[in-house]
Design a protein around this motif. Structure first.
Motif, short mmCIF file in Angstrom:
data_model
loop_
_atom_site.label_atom_id
_atom_site.label_comp_id
_atom_site.label_asym_id
_atom_site.label_seq_id
_atom_site.Cartn_x
_atom_site.Cartn_y
_atom_site.Cartn_z
N GLY A 129 -13.03 11.40 1.75
CA GLY A 129 -12.24 10.45 0.97
C GLY A 129 -11.66 9.38 1.87
O GLY A 129 -11.64 9.50 3.09
N LYS A 130 -11.21 8.31 1.26
CA LYS A 130 -10.61 7.21 1.99
C LYS A 130 -9.33 6.76 1.30
O LYS A 130 -9.20 6.87 0.08
N VAL A 131 -8.44 6.22 2.10
CA VAL A 131 -7.30 5.52 1.52
C VAL A 131 -7.24 4.15 2.16
O VAL A 131 -7.54 3.99 3.35
N CYS A 132 -6.91 3.16 1.38
CA CYS A 132 -6.73 1.81 1.90
C CYS A 132 -5.30 1.39 1.66
O CYS A 132 -4.83 1.41 0.52
N ASN A 133 -4.61 1.03 2.72
CA ASN A 133 -3.22 0.60 2.60
C ASN A 133 -3.10 -0.92 2.69
O ASN A 133 -3.67 -1.54 3.58
N LEU A 134 -2.35 -1.46 1.73
CA LEU A 134 -2.06 -2.89 1.72
C LEU A 134 -0.56 -3.11 1.87
O LEU A 134 0.23 -2.29 1.40
N ARG A 135 -0.19 -4.21 2.50
CA ARG A 135 1.20 -4.67 2.46
C ARG A 135 1.20 -5.96 1.67
O ARG A 135 0.55 -6.94 2.06
N ILE A 136 1.90 -5.96 0.56
CA ILE A 136 1.90 -7.13 -0.32
C ILE A 136 3.30 -7.70 -0.41
O ILE A 136 4.26 -6.97 -0.63
N ALA A 137 3.40 -8.99 -0.23
CA ALA A 137 4.69 -9.68 -0.35
C ALA A 137 4.82 -10.36 -1.70
O ALA A 137 3.89 -11.02 -2.16
N THR A 138 5.97 -10.15 -2.31
CA THR A 138 6.33 -10.97 -3.47
C THR A 138 7.65 -11.63 -3.09
O THR A 138 8.41 -11.09 -2.31
N SER A 139 7.89 -12.81 -3.63
CA SER A 139 9.19 -13.38 -3.29
C SER A 139 9.69 -14.24 -4.42
O SER A 139 8.98 -14.56 -5.37
N GLU A 140 10.95 -14.55 -4.34
CA GLU A 140 11.58 -15.31 -5.41
C GLU A 140 12.60 -16.26 -4.81
O GLU A 140 13.18 -16.01 -3.76
N ASN A 141 12.77 -17.34 -5.51
CA ASN A 141 13.72 -18.36 -5.08
C ASN A 141 14.83 -18.47 -6.10
O ASN A 141 14.61 -18.29 -7.28
N TRP A 142 15.99 -18.77 -5.63
CA TRP A 142 17.07 -19.04 -6.57
C TRP A 142 18.10 -19.90 -5.85
O TRP A 142 18.09 -20.04 -4.62
N LYS A 143 18.95 -20.49 -6.65
CA LYS A 143 19.99 -21.30 -6.07
C LYS A 143 21.27 -20.47 -6.04
O LYS A 143 21.66 -19.88 -7.07
#
Lengths: 164, 164, 164, 164
Positions: D27-41
């Motif tokens: 078996g295999k596992v694939c790891n990802l690092r994903i960025a989400t971001s948000e802006n606000w005032k």
DNA sequence: TTTT
DNA sequence: TTTT
């Protein structure tokens, strides 16, 4: 087209009992009418208002049809996840008409019963997923949790249909 | 009705430029045609097939209309999140007809541009959320992260409308 | 970063009563423990297995805190929609630790009660949405439906907080 | 437990190349690092702020591992749909630690590439779905559309694994 | 046609 | 620690 997503998520109540029809080839479709509604206070009058939306749901997945048929009734609360599809058809006068439905068919379709009110039998509700999970390998450490849970999202009721 | 959810999530491409119309009262609606499609191999013939679904999207949220108008073009890839709504209308012969749309209006509606192709200016894409966040209190430890991010999901473009 | 989505949807039951804490500045956080679980048949042994996942939910939205506090109890079934957030903190020995939570705060956060079991009072359940909808214009034809439903997705309970 | 939903939807960019590891059993596992971001005032200072959230994604599905390995790179934009899972592990000092990940495994898991930047080959992006669709019956009228689209949501790349 |  |  590559890279697209078409997903509808509804939580609501059935306006009537599920209706199941059979095709010549043995397939079945189960149609649901699901109500969702929302309340808000009118900005101008300040009075409380409500708007109900009725959704047509068509279930083609064999396992989910069975669940809907057996456990859902008018008034049942359900979570459904499917796809938006618009069908073209001709009315009596031959004019083109279009109907948009939420279709549960194949991968990613889900039906979850959220109450037990409508059950005639002893089954106390349960999640049923379109096409069962399963996993192409057994995993070992360091993901012991997954290793011991080979197909966590697989539906219970479709098991006999999972082609392993 | 209490306790319902009506949510549509689409990722797809615009089939044509956004169309904006104004109402007498100054409001606007922006209509999008979004294509999603899927590929599969025919069970019987073994050949590869594709099916494209076209979705009608109506944006009523002022900020999102502005974003769509300014940055989206035919071919743009977008993520939209809205609600299913069916409108009743009369055709020329007076017959009742129904149109189902994905409506972005108010709370929880989202439009996210996923490419930069259609932008005329220097704006590099961006998320725009219907009605901005904001927060009724400032938080301190132990939720420092949130404390320093009072309204993490607020859209950038609607800022002038966020009542801080 | 422009163009991102961070969304978690859970339907599950509370493992214990909601816990509300206040901050010095008057803000509140309400923590929920929500269980989701899944059943599957083991591919190898054929026996039925179950795996329960426990989720930490932190509600910062004032209106949703109020709803959770008032209507949710151990055992309550809920639909929640929020964002994934990981906080960094130090344990007693000064080591960095991380906790990941589903955060309901601001735009797009939702809490929907799915049963009435836990209600002490007369309120029969209801949807409550983070920051209320509302609409920046009244619409007329040809979108009469929307015209008469200015803010269909607005939460009922937050109305007094909607800043119009 | 019956009746639960555990779903995470992310749209973001990879912070680094995918990392694939193999297990003893193949078996295999694939790891990802994903960025989400948000802006606000910022409510108080009025200045623009941004907050980036990093998500750990673990892909166990064989077909999706292959897609990630082959087509995703640092900077790639993706849509992922999976489940929240928290693993318990022991650090060097024997203390219990917990890690929460978005797991793509089995039914309902999805990975959609949203740009072409990272592709080494000619493949122009594409949707790949965990466990392929397929359908237990062929449908005829009046659902011709579905009839001719037996497994609309099936992934293209997993086809060799679909057990038709 | 549901539900509260 | 929920639920079935």
């Amino acid at each position: 087209m590559a890279g697209s997503v078409n997903k509808v998520i509804l939580v609501g109540n059935l306006g009537r009992d599920p209706e199941v029809r059979s095709f010549q080839n043995g397939g079945k479709v189960c149609n649901l009418r699901i109500a969702t509604s929302e309340n808000w206070k009118d900005r101008n009058t300040g009075e409380r208002r409500e708007r109900t939306e009725w959704h047509s749901v068509a279930i083609f997945n064999e396992g989910l049809v069975r669940v809907a048929e057996q456990y859902l009734r008018k008034g049942s609360k359900v979570y459904v996840e499917g796809q938006l599809q618009t069908r073209k058809w001709q009315d009596q006068s031959g004019q083109d008409r279009y109907s948009t439905e939420v279709v549960l068919q194949g991968f990613g379709s889900t039906l979850v019963m959220l109450d037990g009110r409508s059950e005639g039998g002893g089954y106390g509700g349960g999640q049923s997923s379109g096409y069962g999970g399963g996993q192409s390998g057994g995993y070992s450490e360091p993901y012991a949790a997954q290793s011991s849970a080979p197909a966590p999202a697989s539906g219970g009721i479709d098991d006999d249909e999972i082609p392993f």
